[in-house]
Each structure stands twice: as structure tokens, then as C-alpha cells.
Write a protein that holds these residues in place. Structure first.
Motif, PDB file in Angstrom:
ATOM      1  N   TYR A  56       0.856  -1.189   0.000  1.00 24.33           N
ATOM      2  CA  TYR A  56       0.000   0.000   0.000  1.00 24.33           C
ATOM      3  C   TYR A  56       0.892   1.239   0.000  1.00 24.33           C
ATOM      4  O   TYR A  56       1.809   1.327   0.818  1.00 24.33           O
ATOM      5  N   VAL A  57       0.601   2.187  -0.868  1.00 23.13           N
ATOM      6  CA  VAL A  57       1.389   3.413  -0.905  1.00 23.13           C
ATOM      7  C   VAL A  57       0.535   4.599  -0.474  1.00 23.13           C
ATOM      8  O   VAL A  57       0.875   5.368   0.419  1.00 23.13           O
ATOM      9  N   ILE A  58      -0.632   4.702  -1.112  1.00 23.30           N
ATOM     10  CA  ILE A  58      -1.508   5.841  -0.825  1.00 23.30           C
ATOM     11  C   ILE A  58      -2.744   5.340  -0.078  1.00 23.30           C
ATOM     12  O   ILE A  58      -3.365   4.359  -0.499  1.00 23.30           O
ATOM     13  N   THR A 105     -17.238  -3.576   1.270  1.00 27.91           N
ATOM     14  CA  THR A 105     -15.947  -4.246   1.239  1.00 27.91           C
ATOM     15  C   THR A 105     -15.327  -3.948  -0.130  1.00 27.91           C
ATOM     16  O   THR A 105     -16.048  -3.884  -1.122  1.00 27.91           O
ATOM     17  N   GLY A 106     -14.021  -3.743  -0.157  1.00 30.35           N
ATOM     18  CA  GLY A 106     -13.385  -3.399  -1.429  1.00 30.35           C
ATOM     19  C   GLY A 106     -12.902  -1.962  -1.423  1.00 30.35           C
ATOM     20  O   GLY A 106     -12.221  -1.516  -2.336  1.00 30.35           O
ATOM     21  N   THR A 107     -13.249  -1.217  -0.351  1.00 30.74           N
ATOM     22  CA  THR A 107     -12.869   0.192  -0.278  1.00 30.74           C
ATOM     23  C   THR A 107     -11.576   0.384   0.527  1.00 30.74           C
ATOM     24  O   THR A 107     -11.067   1.491   0.626  1.00 30.74           O
ATOM     25  N   GLY A 108     -11.084  -0.708   1.102  1.00 31.57           N
ATOM     26  CA  GLY A 108      -9.932  -0.581   2.006  1.00 31.57           C
ATOM     27  C   GLY A 108     -10.381  -0.419   3.443  1.00 31.57           C
ATOM     28  O   GLY A 108      -9.646   0.078   4.303  1.00 31.57           O
ATOM     29  N   LYS A 109     -11.602  -0.871   3.714  1.00 32.22           N
ATOM     30  CA  LYS A 109     -12.229  -0.698   5.024  1.00 32.22           C
ATOM     31  C   LYS A 109     -11.464  -1.416   6.147  1.00 32.22           C
ATOM     32  O   LYS A 109     -11.340  -0.887   7.252  1.00 32.22           O
ATOM     33  N   THR A 110     -10.950  -2.603   5.861  1.00 33.43           N
ATOM     34  CA  THR A 110     -10.309  -3.377   6.932  1.00 33.43           C
ATOM     35  C   THR A 110      -9.109  -2.626   7.498  1.00 33.43           C
ATOM     36  O   THR A 110      -8.932  -2.548   8.718  1.00 33.43           O
ATOM     37  N   ALA A 111      -8.287  -2.046   6.620  1.00 32.42           N
ATOM     38  CA  ALA A 111      -7.140  -1.277   7.113  1.00 32.42           C
ATOM     39  C   ALA A 111      -7.624   0.023   7.754  1.00 32.42           C
ATOM     40  O   ALA A 111      -7.011   0.518   8.698  1.00 32.42           O
ATOM     41  N   GLU A 142      -6.731 -12.497   8.314  1.00 31.75           N
ATOM     42  CA  GLU A 142      -5.512 -12.556   7.497  1.00 31.75           C
ATOM     43  C   GLU A 142      -4.887 -11.168   7.347  1.00 31.75           C
ATOM     44  O   GLU A 142      -3.679 -10.983   7.511  1.00 31.75           O
ATOM     45  N   ASN A 143      -5.741 -10.168   7.079  1.00 34.36           N
ATOM     46  CA  ASN A 143      -5.228  -8.806   6.909  1.00 34.36           C
ATOM     47  C   ASN A 143      -4.637  -8.265   8.207  1.00 34.36           C
ATOM     48  O   ASN A 143      -3.551  -7.678   8.208  1.00 34.36           O
ATOM     49  N   LEU A 144      -5.357  -8.454   9.318  1.00 34.41           N
ATOM     50  CA  LEU A 144      -4.857  -7.915  10.591  1.00 34.41           C
ATOM     51  C   LEU A 144      -3.537  -8.584  10.978  1.00 34.41           C
ATOM     52  O   LEU A 144      -2.650  -7.941  11.537  1.00 34.41           O
ATOM     53  N   ARG A 176     -11.019  -5.049  -8.267  1.00 33.01           N
ATOM     54  CA  ARG A 176     -10.599  -4.676  -6.916  1.00 33.01           C
ATOM     55  C   ARG A 176      -9.449  -3.683  -7.027  1.00 33.01           C
ATOM     56  O   ARG A 176      -8.681  -3.702  -7.984  1.00 33.01           O
ATOM     57  N   ALA A 177      -9.327  -2.833  -6.000  1.00 32.51           N
ATOM     58  CA  ALA A 177      -8.283  -1.817  -5.978  1.00 32.51           C
ATOM     59  C   ALA A 177      -8.143  -1.150  -7.349  1.00 32.51           C
ATOM     60  O   ALA A 177      -9.112  -0.640  -7.868  1.00 32.51           O
ATOM     61  N   ASP A 178      -6.986  -1.207  -7.963  1.00 30.53           N
ATOM     62  CA  ASP A 178      -6.818  -0.418  -9.195  1.00 30.53           C
ATOM     63  C   ASP A 178      -7.040  -1.192 -10.489  1.00 30.53           C
ATOM     64  O   ASP A 178      -6.713  -0.717 -11.565  1.00 30.53           O
TER      65      ASP A 178
HETATM   66  P1  AMP Z   1     -11.057  -4.257   1.957  1.00 34.43           P
HETATM   67  O1  AMP Z   1     -12.130  -3.267   1.606  1.00 34.43           O
HETATM   68  O2  AMP Z   1     -10.495  -4.020   3.316  1.00 34.43           O
HETATM   69  O3  AMP Z   1     -11.527  -5.678   1.744  1.00 34.43           O
HETATM   70  O4  AMP Z   1      -9.821  -4.033   0.951  1.00 34.43           O
HETATM   71  C1  AMP Z   1      -9.925  -4.278  -0.417  1.00 34.43           C
HETATM   72  C2  AMP Z   1      -8.568  -4.566  -1.057  1.00 34.43           C
HETATM   73  O5  AMP Z   1      -7.797  -3.377  -1.152  1.00 34.43           O
HETATM   74  C3  AMP Z   1      -7.698  -5.545  -0.269  1.00 34.43           C
HETATM   75  O6  AMP Z   1      -7.086  -6.395  -1.223  1.00 34.43           O
HETATM   76  C4  AMP Z   1      -6.671  -4.702   0.411  1.00 34.43           C
HETATM   77  O7  AMP Z   1      -5.469  -5.429   0.614  1.00 34.43           O
HETATM   78  C5  AMP Z   1      -6.482  -3.588  -0.604  1.00 34.43           C
HETATM   79  N1  AMP Z   1      -6.097  -2.293  -0.003  1.00 34.43           N
HETATM   80  C6  AMP Z   1      -6.536  -1.754   1.159  1.00 34.43           C
HETATM   81  N2  AMP Z   1      -5.969  -0.545   1.361  1.00 34.43           N
HETATM   82  C7  AMP Z   1      -5.154  -0.305   0.324  1.00 34.43           C
HETATM   83  C8  AMP Z   1      -4.298   0.784  -0.048  1.00 34.43           C
HETATM   84  N3  AMP Z   1      -4.185   1.869   0.714  1.00 34.43           N
HETATM   85  N4  AMP Z   1      -3.608   0.672  -1.202  1.00 34.43           N
HETATM   86  C9  AMP Z   1      -3.732  -0.431  -1.988  1.00 34.43           C
HETATM   87  N5  AMP Z   1      -4.522  -1.493  -1.715  1.00 34.43           N
HETATM   88  C10 AMP Z   1      -5.223  -1.431  -0.573  1.00 34.43           C
END
Ligand code: AMP
Length: 411
Positions: free
Chosen positions: A21-23, A47-53, A88-90, A333-335
Motif C-alpha cells: 500500500y502506498v496511498i 468491502t473493497g474500499t480498504g475498510k479493513t485497514a 488474514e489482513n490484521l 478490486r483496488a486499481d
Molecule cells: P477491503 O475493503 O479491506 O476488503 O480491501 C480491499 C482490497 O484493497 C484488499 O485487497 C486490500 O489489501 C487492498 N487495499 C486496502 N488498502 C489499500 C491501499 N491503501 N492501497 C492499496 N490497496 C489497498
């Protein structure tokens, strides 16, 4: 903006970088500072927005401020797959720390979960049913609980978990930080939010980190009895694999798996009749490339995150427009970019109209060139399908109104 700007613990920033992850995504930019400040959060996000992080990184940071290993965070997920993914993510985000994350969901043995709870855990990621089982056995101690996250609350409602959630929340300390995330907010969810959140900050992320424009939607009208032939023809096109296929029922998922296996495809099925081990193996096999195709039902596929799916194929239309959004959200997903392809029998047209209304746009109809749309249904099937309204008396006009048009390059 970068992850350094949040003043998160250096070990977390390092792990995030290692994950590539960069941005920070928009929901991360909005949520991380609020969670660090200790606010309750009500988030409208899929889900898919980067919500978990977004909720996970500040939670980890706060946990690192003290050293005890007790259950201090509880994350509730509607499905095993989503719980496994959050876990897994955490674990990846906390890999340079000593924090312990334990997943607790059904379909697997109790023993290791009980051992894990005994040894001490910082974050518990659980589905409601199995968590209640452990609570009734007295193996869960909430006396140090600080933070609760309720993920995909609307799906919890759909799956009938609301009474379970009420039972769980009754046992939690009243002084705590609470977050609720949901893609939609029907009345029962708003009522629940009122009960469990205190002065929440509202976050709305309308779009996934990749915009929905990254998905190309195409509908293939086809008589019901030709769906197996058409899907085989579509899958033989270029650039279609890996593909995730959705069916309406477990039975149809199994049947399609047999048909495509016979046609030589490497395919695996994911649905709730499978054991937990089979489900884990299916996902792992699809992620690793052992299988090119996964056929799944809606519940099983909810929230799963797999990079690199180029096509989501609706072999059957989903029952609701929300399910269409969730299904097609598994691609791009993502980009990345992706294609959502839907096989539509005449009787399903009404469902498509609902989806189009929901999305405020019409979806392109196509016909596959060189595909024989005129093969008649076998006698027995025709009679059956007429009874069930699958084809009906307008079959002839259906064929004439869906003559193949000029196809798109990438089907
Ligand atoms: P999530 O919505 O948490 O299921 O995340 C969706 C996907 O985006 C997962 O594959 C994450 O690993 C990825 N992701 C989350 N945050 C970022 C970020 N800042 N940059 C790139 N990928 C990300």
C-alpha cells in the motif's frame, strides 16, 4: 498523503508498506484519525474500499499503547470467509508486533479456538453463532474489551443474525469504542446503530477504491436451456479467466461445476453445503491459480477479496440489485479493471430492470457471434420450463429480438 502522515506506530507503517500500500484510500483518510481519537464510527462503505485497514490500523496502534494480552477488540463478521479475510489482513498489518489475532467461526473444530482463547488474544474476529457458543461455555472474557467493530451490518440482518447480535451486545462493557459498517442502512440497522453507537462520526464512501466505472457490464439474453452452451462458449473467449461465476442455488452451482469440468475447465465450487475445509481449499486453490473458475452462491462469496479476477459472470441473475453490486464488486478490486457478464433468461428480465433502476443506468445487451441461439430445448425441458415460466410462449419472438449484433472485441 501517505501512511506516515497518520503518526501510526512505525511497525504498522512498515507492514503496510510491505503489503504494497502506498496511498491511503478515501475511507482510510477519513477513518484512521477518528478511530485514533477514540470516536465511535458509523461507516457507509462496502468491502473493497480498504475498510479493513481503515479500522484495523488505528485499532492496532491503540493496542500497542499498552502491553496486556486480553481480549481488547472484538470484530464481528457475517460470514466465515469475511472473518478469515479480516483475520488474514490484521495478521499481516501486525506482523512486526506481538499482538495476537484469533479467528473464531463455525465449521471448524472448537479445540484450537478454545486453546487460542486460553493462551490470550488481543483481537477476536468472530461470526456471531460460534462466538455465542464460546460465550455460553464461559471461554470469552470481555472485562478488558475496548473496541467493537460490526462489519457488513446489513448482511448480518439479511442472514438473520440480529437476535444473536443483541445477545452479544448485552454482554459487552458499556464503556467502549464501537464502529458499525454497512453498505446500506435499512431501518433495523439504523435502530441497531442507535442502540450500540454513542455520538458516532459519520463516514460515507460512495465509491469503492476503484470506481465502478472500472467495471464493464454486459448482459447476454439467452433462452434458459442454452445457458450451459453459452457459458462454455464465453469461457473459451480470450482473457476471460480467471472468472468467478455466480448461480442462484447450491444445486445449480454443483450442476454447473460438473458441466464445466466435463468440458475441461479447472473449476471449483464454493457454497455453504461445503465443509469449512473444502471452502478454505476452494478459495486457496482459486487464489493460487490451481483453478481458473470458481462457481459460488451469494452467501459464500460475500465479501471475499481476490485479486486479479477479470470476469464476474452471473450465470443466474441475483435476487436483489444489492446482490448484483456485491457480486460484480468482486472484480476490479483496488486499481484493476474488470468485466461483469450476465446471462439472462427471458423470465429474469424483470430482475435486470430492477438492477438497472437501482444503478440509474441501462446495461448493454449483447449476443455472442457464431453462437447458435436457435437450438431448441429438449422436449421434456420445454414442457417443464413452460410450466415454470422459464421460456413461455414468446420463445419465437425472443429469438427474433435477440439476433446477434456486432460483438465487442473482448466479449
Ligand atoms: P477491503 O475493503 O479491506 O476488503 O480491501 C480491499 C482490497 O484493497 C484488499 O485487497 C486490500 O489489501 C487492498 N487495499 C486496502 N488498502 C489499500 C491501499 N491503501 N492501497 C492499496 N490497496 C489497498
Amino acid at each position: 498523503m501517505t501512511f506516515e502522515d497518520f503518526d501510526l506506530d512505525e511497525r504498522i507503517v512498515r507492514a503496510v508498506k510491505e503489503k504494497g500500500y502506498v496511498i491511503p484510500t478515501p475511507i482510510q483518510v477519513q477513518t484512521i484519525p477518528l478511530v485514533l481519537e477514540g470516536h465511535d464510527v458509523m461507516g457507509a462503505a462496502q468491502t473493497g474500499t480498504g475498510k479493513t485497514a481503515a479500522f484495523g490500523l488505528p485499532i492496532l496502534h491503540r493496542l500497542l499503547q499498552s502491553k496486556k494480552t486480553q481480549i481488547r477488540v472484538l470484530i464481528l463478521s457475517p460470514t466465515r470467509e469475511l472473518a478469515a479475510q479480516i483475520d488474514e489482513n490484521l495478521k499481516a498489518y501486525s506482523k512486526f508486533t506481538k499482538l495476537k489475532v484469533l479467528p473464531v467461526f463455525g465449521g471448524v473444530a472448537y479445540g484450537p479456538q478454545i486453546d487460542g482463547l486460553k493462551k490470550g488474544v488481543d483481537i477476536l474476529v468472530a461470526t456471531p453463532g460460534r462466538l455465542l457458543d464460546h460465550m455460553s461455555k464461559g471461554s470469552v472474557d470481555y472485562s478488558h474489551l475496548q473496541t467493537v467493530v460490526l462489519d457488513e451490518a446489513d448482511r448480518m440482518l439479511d442472514m438473520g443474525f440480529l437476535p444473536d447480535l443483541n445477545r452479544i451486545f448485552r454482554e459487552l462493557p458499556k464503556e467502549r469504542q464501537t464502529m458499525l459498517y454497512s453498505a446500506t442502512f435499512p431501518d433495523p440497522i439504523l435502530k441497531l446503530a442507535k442502540q450500540i453507537l454513542k455520538n458516532p462520526k459519520h463516514i460515507q464512501v460512495g465509491e469503492r477504491s476503484s470506481s465502478p466505472d472500472a467495471i464493464t457490464h454486459t448482459v447476454y439474453p439467452v433462452p434458459a436451456h442454452l445457458k450451459p452452451n453459452l457459458i462454455k462458449a464465453l469461457l473459451k473467449q480470450q482473457d476471460v479467466l480467471p472468472a468467478l461465476i455466480f448461480t442462484r442455488t447450491k444445486h445449480r452451482a454443483d450442476k454447473l461445476q460438473r458441466v464445466l469440468q466435463k468440458a475441461g475447465f479447472k473449476i471449483v465450487a464454493l457454497h455453504s453445503n461445503r465443509t469449512q475445509n473444502q471452502r478454505v481449499a476452494a478459495l486457496a486453490g482459486f487464489k493460487s491459480g490451481k483453478f481458473d473458475i470458481m462457481v459460488a452462491t451469494d452467501i459464500a462469496a460475500r465479501g471475499i477479496d481476490i485479486r486479479g479476477i477479470s470476469h464476474v459472470i452471473n450465470y443466474d441473475l441475483p435476487a436483489t440489485p444489492e446482490d448484483y453490486i456485491h457480486r460484480t464488486g468482486r472484480t476490479a478490486r483496488a486499481d484493476e479493471e474488470g468485466d461483469a457478464v450476465t446471462l439472462m433468461a427471458p423470465a429474469e428480465e424483470i430482475l435486470l430492470h430492477e438492477i438497472e433502476q437501482h444503478m440509474h443506468r441501462s446495461l448493454a445487451r449483447e449476443a455472442l457471434r457464431d453462437f447458435d441461439y436457435s437450438v431448441p430445448a429438449p422436449e421434456r425441458e420445454t414442457a417443464l420450463e413452460k410450466v415454470s415460466g422459464q421460456i413461455g410462449p414468446t420463445k419465437k419472438s425472443f429469438y427474433s429480438s435477440h439476433r446477434p449484433r456486432i460483438p465487442r472485441k473482448k466479449f
